[in-house]
Write a protein that holds these residues in place. Structure first.
Motif, PDB file in Angstrom:
ATOM      1  N   ALA A 176       0.518  -1.117  -0.084  1.00 44.98           N
ATOM      2  CA  ALA A 176      -0.008  -0.181   0.195  1.00 44.98           C
ATOM      3  C   ALA A 176       0.679   1.404   0.144  1.00 44.98           C
ATOM      4  CB  ALA A 176      -0.745   0.453   1.476  1.00 44.98           C
ATOM      5  N   HIS A 177       2.662   1.270   0.332  1.00 48.14           N
ATOM      6  CA  HIS A 177       2.794   2.216   0.866  1.00 48.14           C
ATOM      7  C   HIS A 177       3.150   2.814  -0.513  1.00 48.14           C
ATOM      8  CE1 HIS A 177       6.462  -0.965   0.979  1.00 48.14           C
ATOM      9  NE2 HIS A 177       6.902   0.875   0.468  1.00 48.14           N
ATOM     10  N   VAL A 178       3.414   2.059  -2.204  1.00 51.38           N
ATOM     11  CA  VAL A 178       3.836   2.235  -2.935  1.00 51.38           C
ATOM     12  C   VAL A 178       3.305   3.674  -3.575  1.00 51.38           C
ATOM     13  CG1 VAL A 178       3.900   1.642  -4.900  1.00 51.38           C
ATOM     14  CG2 VAL A 178       4.722  -0.009  -2.922  1.00 51.38           C
ATOM     15  N   VAL A 181       4.870   6.860  -0.175  1.00 50.37           N
ATOM     16  CA  VAL A 181       6.831   7.187  -0.350  1.00 50.37           C
ATOM     17  C   VAL A 181       7.106   6.888  -1.547  1.00 50.37           C
ATOM     18  CG1 VAL A 181       7.420   4.998   0.776  1.00 50.37           C
ATOM     19  CG2 VAL A 181       9.483   7.409   1.247  1.00 50.37           C
ATOM     20  N   HIS A 182       6.723   6.444  -2.733  1.00 51.73           N
ATOM     21  CA  HIS A 182       7.450   5.784  -3.707  1.00 51.73           C
ATOM     22  C   HIS A 182       6.646   6.865  -5.027  1.00 51.73           C
ATOM     23  CE1 HIS A 182      10.172   3.516  -1.870  1.00 51.73           C
ATOM     24  NE2 HIS A 182       8.900   2.424  -1.249  1.00 51.73           N
ATOM     25  N   ARG A 183       5.647   7.204  -4.807  1.00 49.82           N
ATOM     26  CA  ARG A 183       4.492   7.948  -5.783  1.00 49.82           C
ATOM     27  C   ARG A 183       5.415   8.523  -6.991  1.00 49.82           C
ATOM     28  NH1 ARG A 183      -0.708   9.613  -4.707  1.00 49.82           N
ATOM     29  NH2 ARG A 183      -1.441  10.867  -6.851  1.00 49.82           N
ATOM     30  N   GLN A 337      14.186   5.576   0.640  1.00 50.12           N
ATOM     31  CA  GLN A 337      13.083   5.565   1.179  1.00 50.12           C
ATOM     32  C   GLN A 337      12.396   4.864   2.085  1.00 50.12           C
ATOM     33  OE1 GLN A 337      11.126   6.025  -2.959  1.00 50.12           O
ATOM     34  NE2 GLN A 337      11.678   7.870  -3.046  1.00 50.12           N
ATOM     35  N   ASP A 338      12.553   3.326   1.871  1.00 56.35           N
ATOM     36  CA  ASP A 338      11.963   2.418   2.590  1.00 56.35           C
ATOM     37  C   ASP A 338      12.815   2.344   4.338  1.00 56.35           C
ATOM     38  OD1 ASP A 338       9.647   1.817   1.153  1.00 56.35           O
ATOM     39  OD2 ASP A 338      10.502   0.147   0.147  1.00 56.35           O
ATOM     40  N   ALA A 339      14.147   2.602   3.274  1.00 58.74           N
ATOM     41  CA  ALA A 339      14.872   2.169   5.289  1.00 58.74           C
ATOM     42  C   ALA A 339      14.693   3.508   5.915  1.00 58.74           C
ATOM     43  CB  ALA A 339      16.243   1.989   4.803  1.00 58.74           C
TER      44      ALA A 339
HETATM   45 FE   LIG Z   1       8.897  -0.017  -0.225  1.00 55.51          FE
END
Ligand SMILES: [Fe+2]
Ligand code: FES
Length: 425
Positions: A176-178, A181-183, A337-339
């Motif tokens: 779901a986070h895609v 933060v990765h938009r 971004q994830d880290a």
């Molecule tokens: Fe991610």
């Protein structure tokens, strides 16, 4: 998550419930290329709290042994890798890939008493895997798709992430986070840009999850609005206990991760790209090596797996890029971004304080599976998902008519799916 459950899940050192469970599976340790040459330089690697040393002996066999000499505890990282073993530089004790002490120069009769810990290793998919569990319980080698492909079809990297494996892995389960933060990065990254999937991902950030428990772990069905009369599905798998796959983006290389505890405060984040049906191009390989896509650029320290953008420099956050909508959080690179977000939770997230939402269904189920398996093993019940053949599954990104039932569709097209076409838009 309550304290007991959190403690069970996050502690993986020797003798812990989760540590015992994870030691029943093959664990990726180093890339084969890190110890490519027989008698080449040995490397240190820490796994689940154990400090180990990986090396390739004169006959090309790989060893994973205790980092420290049984005599007076010197690190064998400073030893000599020669003539089928590592010789400690301090007083010359020598150990082979099985941890046997084969020489004590000052007292040869003592050799049989000076052995050190060693774990059996195999090489597959460009990776050295070790089995760290009780002898006699070794499962069949992994069969996740990327590990079965020729080297030409695959690119592997690993990086250090400075937080507990669980909160890192949960990012791999939570697709779901895609949408957040990765938009923006997906539009410019060479391994993601220009595919139809992005339109649906960006238009609908409200993913509805459906999860199926399977022999290998979980299949996660993320539903977004598609074209009229259709849903857009991102379907992916969590392969117990630490593999995640990434739903594909168009014709770009597919992706996956493995999340392996270094200790309770750090983990190895393995990132893998692969084309099931064709070799990666030189351009793709160059992008991956440069840290694009799910890979990272490393800090400028020899032998370091720490990303260049790390918490000491606020992950090189760029507030202008954030304002200009080039980077959602102002940080560049999917993995960074994830880290950055996962490390910002602290080395061990305070799980008691979290308040889960419907999009966390996959995470909740993975936690339950891990928890149950760890407690069961402590009561003598064999772990789940030891049948490597069941790992032959593939993620998908598809538009399906409203009437199509995705679980049935996935059973037909993705389970034992390595002979099927890649389903990706
Ligand atoms: Fe991610
Ligand atoms: S500490 Fe290794 S030989 Fe003495």
């Amino acid at each position: 998550m309550n304290k007991e459950m959190a403690e069970t899940l996050i502690r993986t050192g020797p003798g812990t419930a989760m540590g015992n469970l994870m030691r029943r599976y093959w664990v990726p340790v180093v890339q084969s290329s890190e110890i490519e040459q027989p008698d080449g330089a040995q490397v240190r690697v820490q796994i689940m709290g154990e400090k180990l040393l990986a090396f390739r002996d004169s006959e090309g066999r790989v060893g994973l042994i205790d980092e420290f000499c049984s005599h007076r505890g010197v690190s064998l990282f400073y030893g000599r890798n020669e003539d089928c073993g590592i010789r400690c530089s301090y007083h010359g004790l020598k150990f082979d890939i099985n941890g046997r002490c084969v020489d004590v120069p000052s007292a040869p009769q003592m050799a049989s008493k000076m052995g050190i810990k060693a774990y059996p290793c195999i090489e597959r998919g460009g990776v050295v895997w070790a089995y760290m569990g009780p002898p006699g319980k070794k499962p069949a080698p992994p069969e996740v798709e990327w590990s079965l492909l020729p080297d030409s079809h695959r690119f592997v990297s690993r990086r250090l992430q400075e937080c507990n494996y669980l909160q890192a892995m949960e990012g791999g389960i939570d697709t779901a986070h895609v949408s957040y933060v990765h938009r923006y990065e997906v539009d410019i990254d060479p391994m993601h840009k220009g595919c139809k999937a992005l339109d649906y991902i960006k238009a609908d950030g409200n993913v509805i999850f459906n999860i199926e428990k399977t022999d290998f772990g979980l299949t996660l069905f993320g539903r977004r609005n598609g074209d009229p009369g259709q849903y857009y599905w991102r379907i992916t798998q969590y392969l117990f206990p630490w593999f995640t796959l990434i739903p594909p983006f168009g014709d770009h290389a597919m992706g996956g991760h493995v999340w392996v505890p270094v200790d309770d405060h750090n983990c190895w984040a393995w990132s893998i790209n692969f084309h099931p049906k064709k070799p990666l191009s030189e351009t793709e390989r160059a992008h991956m090596a440069a840290g694009k896509g799910i890979h990272v650029e490393y800090e400028d320290v020899p032998g370091s797996f720490r990303p260049k953008a790390n918490r000491d420099n606020d992950y090189l956050v760029d507030r202008v890029a954030q304002r200009e909508k080039r980077a959602y959080s102002g940080i560049f690179g999917f993995s960074v971004q994830d880290a950055s977000l996962q490390e910002s939770m602290g080395p061990i997230q305070n799980h008691e304080a979290e308040r889960l939402l419907p999009t966390d269904k996959g995470i909740a189920m993975a936690r339950r599976m891990l928890h149950e398996a760890a407690l069961d093993l402590a009561h003598g019940v064999e772990p789940p998902a030891l049948d490597a053949g069941k790992q032959r599954v593939r993620a998908a990104s598809v538009l399906l008519d409203h009437a199509v039932e995705p679980v049935a569709w996935a059973r037909e097209h993705l389970a034992d799916g390595l002979t099927h076409p890649v389903y990706s838009i």
